[in-house]
Write an enzyme that holds these catalytic residues in place. Structure first.
Site, mmCIF file in Angstrom:
data_model
loop_
_atom_site.group_PDB
_atom_site.id
_atom_site.type_symbol
_atom_site.label_atom_id
_atom_site.label_comp_id
_atom_site.label_asym_id
_atom_site.label_seq_id
_atom_site.Cartn_x
_atom_site.Cartn_y
_atom_site.Cartn_z
ATOM 1 N N GLY A 87 -45.333 -71.531 -60.511
ATOM 2 C CA GLY A 87 -44.078 -71.005 -60.420
ATOM 3 C C GLY A 87 -44.215 -70.189 -59.067
ATOM 4 N N TYR B 152 -33.577 -66.524 -73.700
ATOM 5 C CA TYR B 152 -34.567 -66.305 -72.991
ATOM 6 C C TYR B 152 -35.479 -65.319 -73.741
ATOM 7 C CZ TYR B 152 -36.858 -63.741 -68.781
ATOM 8 O OH TYR B 152 -37.440 -63.227 -67.863
ATOM 9 N N LYS C 250 -39.443 -65.316 -74.985
ATOM 10 C CA LYS C 250 -40.317 -64.247 -74.274
ATOM 11 C C LYS C 250 -41.041 -63.684 -75.687
ATOM 12 C CE LYS C 250 -40.132 -64.662 -69.928
ATOM 13 N NZ LYS C 250 -41.456 -65.375 -69.206
HETATM 14 P P1 NAD Z 1 -37.773 -67.432 -60.225
HETATM 15 O O1 NAD Z 1 -36.860 -68.321 -60.967
HETATM 16 O O2 NAD Z 1 -37.706 -66.786 -59.023
HETATM 17 O O3 NAD Z 1 -39.085 -68.454 -60.009
HETATM 18 C C1 NAD Z 1 -39.736 -69.221 -60.929
HETATM 19 C C2 NAD Z 1 -40.037 -70.551 -60.272
HETATM 20 O O4 NAD Z 1 -40.934 -71.151 -61.053
HETATM 21 C C3 NAD Z 1 -39.331 -71.109 -59.200
HETATM 22 O O5 NAD Z 1 -39.850 -71.255 -57.865
HETATM 23 C C4 NAD Z 1 -39.284 -72.489 -59.903
HETATM 24 O O6 NAD Z 1 -39.146 -73.613 -58.792
HETATM 25 C C5 NAD Z 1 -40.448 -72.805 -60.681
HETATM 26 N N1 NAD Z 1 -40.581 -73.694 -61.696
HETATM 27 C C6 NAD Z 1 -39.486 -73.967 -62.260
HETATM 28 N N2 NAD Z 1 -39.634 -74.971 -63.153
HETATM 29 C C7 NAD Z 1 -40.632 -75.328 -62.986
HETATM 30 C C8 NAD Z 1 -41.833 -76.274 -63.572
HETATM 31 N N3 NAD Z 1 -41.303 -77.150 -64.479
HETATM 32 N N4 NAD Z 1 -43.060 -76.243 -63.167
HETATM 33 C C9 NAD Z 1 -43.531 -75.713 -62.025
HETATM 34 N N5 NAD Z 1 -42.629 -74.569 -61.585
HETATM 35 C C10 NAD Z 1 -41.520 -74.511 -62.170
HETATM 36 O O7 NAD Z 1 -38.404 -66.394 -61.517
HETATM 37 P P2 NAD Z 1 -39.132 -65.036 -61.102
HETATM 38 O O8 NAD Z 1 -38.244 -64.169 -61.036
HETATM 39 O O9 NAD Z 1 -40.285 -65.182 -59.861
HETATM 40 O O10 NAD Z 1 -40.054 -64.897 -62.527
HETATM 41 C C11 NAD Z 1 -41.093 -65.349 -62.780
HETATM 42 C C12 NAD Z 1 -41.606 -64.983 -64.223
HETATM 43 O O11 NAD Z 1 -41.450 -63.614 -64.515
HETATM 44 C C13 NAD Z 1 -40.631 -65.798 -65.284
HETATM 45 O O12 NAD Z 1 -41.507 -66.093 -66.343
HETATM 46 C C14 NAD Z 1 -39.724 -64.547 -65.587
HETATM 47 O O13 NAD Z 1 -39.228 -64.681 -67.081
HETATM 48 C C15 NAD Z 1 -40.395 -63.469 -65.620
HETATM 49 N N6 NAD Z 1 -39.714 -62.080 -65.319
HETATM 50 C C16 NAD Z 1 -39.131 -62.188 -64.257
HETATM 51 C C17 NAD Z 1 -38.282 -60.909 -63.881
HETATM 52 C C18 NAD Z 1 -37.533 -60.566 -62.559
HETATM 53 O O14 NAD Z 1 -36.908 -59.932 -62.711
HETATM 54 N N7 NAD Z 1 -37.526 -61.466 -61.657
HETATM 55 C C19 NAD Z 1 -38.148 -59.918 -65.054
HETATM 56 C C20 NAD Z 1 -38.965 -60.081 -66.182
HETATM 57 C C21 NAD Z 1 -39.684 -60.844 -66.147
HETATM 58 N N1 SER Z 2 -34.775 -60.126 -64.642
HETATM 59 C C1 SER Z 2 -34.530 -60.623 -65.674
HETATM 60 C C2 SER Z 2 -33.480 -61.378 -66.037
HETATM 61 O O1 SER Z 2 -32.514 -60.608 -65.774
HETATM 62 C C3 SER Z 2 -35.099 -59.954 -66.805
HETATM 63 O O2 SER Z 2 -36.159 -60.712 -67.535
HETATM 64 O O3 SER Z 2 -33.520 -62.336 -66.690
#
Ligand code: NAD
Ligand code: SER
Length: 315
Positions: free
Chosen positions: A8, A142, A146
């Protein structure tokens, strides 16, 4: 020898995490993987592999053959997108985790990072200074994924000694990659729109307070957690983590200090109900006690950096 795989890696967190891990462990020690065919430019200085985390057989083969030692599993559907595709969100968010947990259980991986979220909390959770241990009844697919993921991480640690570590990230703010479909995305988009149009229509109401964090803090927290001695990691579900909390009105007022003509309007949509079910602020004292967490970025500093660096042509 340490060999890290970030799955990812092409997303909002992954693109910055890969850079930080390569700076720390060397370019050749960190492989970026994503379902995207093309490697994003920002991480094209090192190895990239196209990988679908749902392709269990190939993922297992790759990790075993390449002697990967650590996985950061970031692939997931975020809160807003997940509500539109609940079946697929459940599949993606859970199946990938089991593939990686099982590889560690079988001895192929030494350590795993898997991110949780403030979405594990729900409408019955105390919303201010939300404790590490409290009522957790998430109301989004979601959040349910989690919370289930947290339970399984703790289970694999207790039963099989799998060294899996996790953080409940708040909403993350960054300018390198665009966010991927979350409820906190407004706090990134607002900067692009401020620079592009000097105005922003927010999908949350003015007084919706949510926990947020600047990406550099989140990346540092992730690496600090992963590099902490094993005896310091006392929570194997996921650690609460706090940066700064604010409302759309508060962040827009901070932007106005730099761009006095900036204006904001409010058109709450389905994401309002999600935000209303999440904490307003987080008690992260356990992360501070166990592995020395300390945030560095205030809302003021975050606004300054974002306005300086976002490229409005990206949106
Ligand atoms: P994002 O959506 O920006 O990135 C996710 C990446 O995963 C993308 O590049 C996508 O192409 C890739 N992906 C999707 N399906 C896939 C698959 N089948 N195989 C391989 N890759 C795949 O998400 P993010 O914001 O970078 O978040 C990453 C993690 O952190 C997630 O688990 C999310 O729940 C968690 N998270 C993010 C936030 C936030 O604010 N960004 C907050 C809390 C938790
Ligand atoms: N930033 C994330 C969302 O809004 C929190 O996990 O989904």
């Amino acid at each position: 020898m340490k060999k890290v795989l970030v799955i990812g890696a092409g997303g909002q967190i992954g693109s910055e995490l890969v850079i930080a891990l390569r700076n720390l462990f060397g370019r050749d020690a960190v492989i970026a993987a994503d379902v995207k065919e093309d490697c994003p430019d920002v991480i094209s200085d090192g190895m990239y592999v196209q990988m679908d985390i749902l392709d269990n057989e190939n993922v297992r083969k790759y990790i075993i053959e390449e002697s990967v030692t650590e996985v950061y599993l970031l692939a997931a559907l975020l809160s807003a997108t997940a509500e539109k595709h609940p079946d697929f969100a459940w599949k993606l968010n859970m199946e990938g985790l089991f593939t990686i947990l099982d590889l560690a259980k079988e001895g192929y991986l030494k350590k795993i990072f898997w991110p949780s979220s403030i979405a594990v909390f729900g409408p019955t959770t105390p919303r201010e200074n939300t404790p590490q241990y409290t009522v957790m009844e998430p109301s989004t697919v979601y959040g349910i994924s989690k919370q289930a993921g947290e339970r399984w991480c703790e289970y694999y640690f207790n039963k099989f000694n799998v060294d899996v570590r996790s953080i409940r990230y708040p909403g993350l703010i960054s300018y390198t990659s665009l966010p991927g479909g979350g409820t906190t995305d407004y706090a990134v988009d607002i900067f692009y729109q401020a620079k592009k149009r000097n105005k922003f229509d927010c999908f949350l109401s003015e007084n919706t307070q949510l926990p947020m964090m600047y990406m550099e803090d989140a990346i540092r927290a992730t690496i600090e957690l992963m590099e902490s001695p094993i005896e310091n990691i006392k929570i194997r579900s996921a650690y609460n983590l706090s940066g700064c909390s604010f409302t759309p009105e508060q962040i827009s007022n901070k932007i106005k200090e730099h761009l006095p003509d900036f204006s904001i309007t409010y058109s709450p949509d389905f994401r309002q109900a999600i935000a209303d079910s999440w904490p307003m602020s987080i008690d992260d004292s356990r992360a501070r006690e166990d592995w020395g967490w300390q945030e560095r970025f205030t809302i003021e500093k975050t606004v300054e950096i974002m306005l300086e660096n976002v490229n409005p042509e990206l949106v």
